[in-house]
Design a protein around this motif. Structure first.
Motif, mmCIF file in Angstrom:
data_model
loop_
_atom_site.group_PDB
_atom_site.id
_atom_site.type_symbol
_atom_site.label_atom_id
_atom_site.label_comp_id
_atom_site.label_asym_id
_atom_site.label_seq_id
_atom_site.Cartn_x
_atom_site.Cartn_y
_atom_site.Cartn_z
ATOM 1 N N ASP A 148 0.738 -1.169 0.061
ATOM 2 C CA ASP A 148 0.091 -0.044 -0.113
ATOM 3 C C ASP A 148 0.796 1.190 0.027
ATOM 4 O OD1 ASP A 148 -2.588 1.140 0.090
ATOM 5 O OD2 ASP A 148 -2.080 1.792 2.320
ATOM 6 N N LEU A 151 2.396 1.652 -3.432
ATOM 7 C CA LEU A 151 1.183 2.185 -4.351
ATOM 8 C C LEU A 151 1.049 3.583 -4.308
ATOM 9 C CD1 LEU A 151 -1.120 -0.805 -4.250
ATOM 10 C CD2 LEU A 151 0.317 -0.007 -6.334
ATOM 11 N N GLU A 156 2.834 2.062 -9.787
ATOM 12 C CA GLU A 156 1.414 2.019 -10.047
ATOM 13 C C GLU A 156 0.817 0.403 -10.180
ATOM 14 O OE1 GLU A 156 0.462 3.741 -13.611
ATOM 15 O OE2 GLU A 156 1.235 5.863 -13.032
ATOM 16 N N LEU A 157 -0.319 0.205 -9.697
ATOM 17 C CA LEU A 157 -0.722 -1.252 -9.832
ATOM 18 C C LEU A 157 -0.567 -1.962 -11.017
ATOM 19 C CD1 LEU A 157 -2.302 -3.266 -8.061
ATOM 20 C CD2 LEU A 157 -4.452 -2.354 -8.770
ATOM 21 N N GLU A 158 -0.804 -1.108 -12.180
ATOM 22 C CA GLU A 158 -0.612 -1.920 -13.380
ATOM 23 C C GLU A 158 0.798 -2.389 -13.597
ATOM 24 O OE1 GLU A 158 -0.590 -1.065 -18.125
ATOM 25 O OE2 GLU A 158 -1.493 0.440 -16.876
ATOM 26 N N LEU A 160 2.854 -3.331 -11.196
ATOM 27 C CA LEU A 160 2.886 -4.642 -10.144
ATOM 28 C C LEU A 160 2.180 -5.891 -10.660
ATOM 29 C CD1 LEU A 160 2.175 -3.260 -6.728
ATOM 30 C CD2 LEU A 160 4.399 -3.244 -7.916
ATOM 31 N N TRP A 161 0.976 -5.504 -11.346
ATOM 32 C CA TRP A 161 0.735 -6.703 -12.110
ATOM 33 C C TRP A 161 1.508 -7.373 -13.144
ATOM 34 C CZ3 TRP A 161 -2.602 -10.256 -11.018
ATOM 35 C CH2 TRP A 161 -3.668 -10.148 -10.088
ATOM 36 N N LEU A 180 -2.706 -8.631 -5.095
ATOM 37 C CA LEU A 180 -2.855 -7.591 -6.075
ATOM 38 C C LEU A 180 -4.504 -7.494 -6.394
ATOM 39 C CD1 LEU A 180 0.200 -8.720 -8.226
ATOM 40 C CD2 LEU A 180 -0.065 -6.334 -7.331
ATOM 41 N N ALA A 183 -5.548 -5.306 -3.878
ATOM 42 C CA ALA A 183 -5.122 -3.945 -4.090
ATOM 43 C C ALA A 183 -6.111 -3.132 -5.175
ATOM 44 C CB ALA A 183 -3.861 -3.870 -4.425
ATOM 45 N N GLY A 184 -6.876 -4.026 -6.041
ATOM 46 C CA GLY A 184 -7.634 -3.466 -7.144
ATOM 47 C C GLY A 184 -8.847 -2.734 -6.732
ATOM 48 N N TRP A 234 -7.751 0.422 0.042
ATOM 49 C CA TRP A 234 -6.585 0.831 0.224
ATOM 50 C C TRP A 234 -6.469 2.300 0.179
ATOM 51 C CZ3 TRP A 234 -2.217 -2.959 -1.315
ATOM 52 C CH2 TRP A 234 -2.582 -4.404 -0.916
ATOM 53 N N HIS A 237 -6.252 4.273 -3.090
ATOM 54 C CA HIS A 237 -7.197 4.776 -4.029
ATOM 55 C C HIS A 237 -7.979 6.206 -3.715
ATOM 56 C CE1 HIS A 237 -7.953 0.862 -5.955
ATOM 57 N NE2 HIS A 237 -7.763 0.116 -4.881
#
Length: 287
Positions: A148, A151, A156-158, A160-161, A180, A183-184, A234, A237
């Motif tokens: 968290d 991020l 960015e979350l993308e 990490l994915w 993950l 976290a979305g 989280w 966001h």
């Protein structure tokens, strides 16, 4: 040049690096025999005139596995500044074809890393930040908090994915996928499910979900006691618009005579007993 190199690399040097700096094999051996240099492992040395720091320990551990070795997991997280304390043992990722003996204080993981997942920081190969976050998060009990924070400030979350999908099948991969997913965008609904489970496990009664109060529907309500519980996803966001909307909603609920408790996904996963204790304390208060 040699002194500058040692200063910049925490007092650690390999035989290959020493020879590139102009020292012969015999010159290196003379330094070892005199006690000026200490042999960490065959081919890796530490200069005896300075403290053996955490950075030196991690650097020596990685270099002891050869030039293609990479600091990973919590060792990489510390090197990137994501964690406060250096880990023990040091995690090192080496190519699949590597043939190194196990070393005390080092956990070696064999897999071939994509060039996109390796960076050099202060002269040391470490996993790139996105992969480091994904891997380190499942090595710690409070890994969700680590992810968290990253991020919010660093990645960015993308990203990490993408790092996760490039490295499927590694140690901790299923747990990383769950983090993950949480976290979305489904983090809030996942938090609601976690709260319902906590309430049931603690045998609370008299609560309702999606209960109308003050023109809104609160996530969990105890109508008799007029206690509304709101859950969030989280922290990363949250933006200014969401923050303002949540405060307007909370004020409307409070002005209707209800006490409002707010919990995040991290509260529910990292501190569930504290969540239960706060709800129980609110229920005991006279209204």
């Amino acid at each position: 040049m040699l002194e500058d190199y040692l200063r910049d690399h925490d007092g650690v040097i390999t035989l290959v690096q020493a020879r590139a700096a102009g020292l012969s094999h015999d010159a290196v051996n003379r330094r070892v025999r005199s006690g000026a240099w200490l042999r960490y492992t065959p081919g890796v040395y530490f200069v005896a005139d300075r403290p053996f720091t955490e950075a030196a320990r991690i650097r020596a551990a990685v270099w002891s596995y050869g030039p293609q070795a990479t600091a990973s997991g919590l060792a990489a997280a510390w090197w990137h500044g994501l964690t406060r304390y250096a880990p023990d043992p040091v995690e090192v990722t080496v190519p699949k074809v590597s043939n190194h003996r196990r070393r005390y204080g080092v956990r070696a993981r064999r897999r071939d890393l994509s060039p996109r997942d390796v960076v050099e920081r202060n002269g040391l190969r470490v996993t790139a930040l996105p992969l480091t976050v994904v891997e380190a998060a499942v090595r710690r009990r409070d890994g969700a908090k680590l992810m968290d924070r990253a991020l919010q400030r660093h990645v960015e979350l993308e990203q990490l994915w993408r790092a996760h999908l490039r490295n499927k099948g590694r140690h901790g991969s299923p747990a990383a996928r769950q983090l993950l997913q949480a976290a979305g965008d489904g983090a809030r609904s996942e938090a609601e499910r976690l709260l319902v489970k906590l309430l049931r496990d603690a045998r609370f009664t008299g609560w309702k979900t999606n209960y109308p109060v003050g023109g809104y529907k609160v996530d969990i309500a105890f109508p008799k006691e007029k206690i509304a519980i709101e859950v969030d996803g989280w922290a990363f966001h949250s933006d200014e618009e969401v923050f303002q909307r949540d405060r307007t909603r909370q004020n409307a609920i409070a002005l209707s005579g209800w006490q409002v408790l707010r919990f995040t996904w991290l509260d529910l996963t990292e501190y569930p007993q504290r969540v239960i204790a706060e709800i129980a304390a609110a229920l005991r208060q006279p209204r």
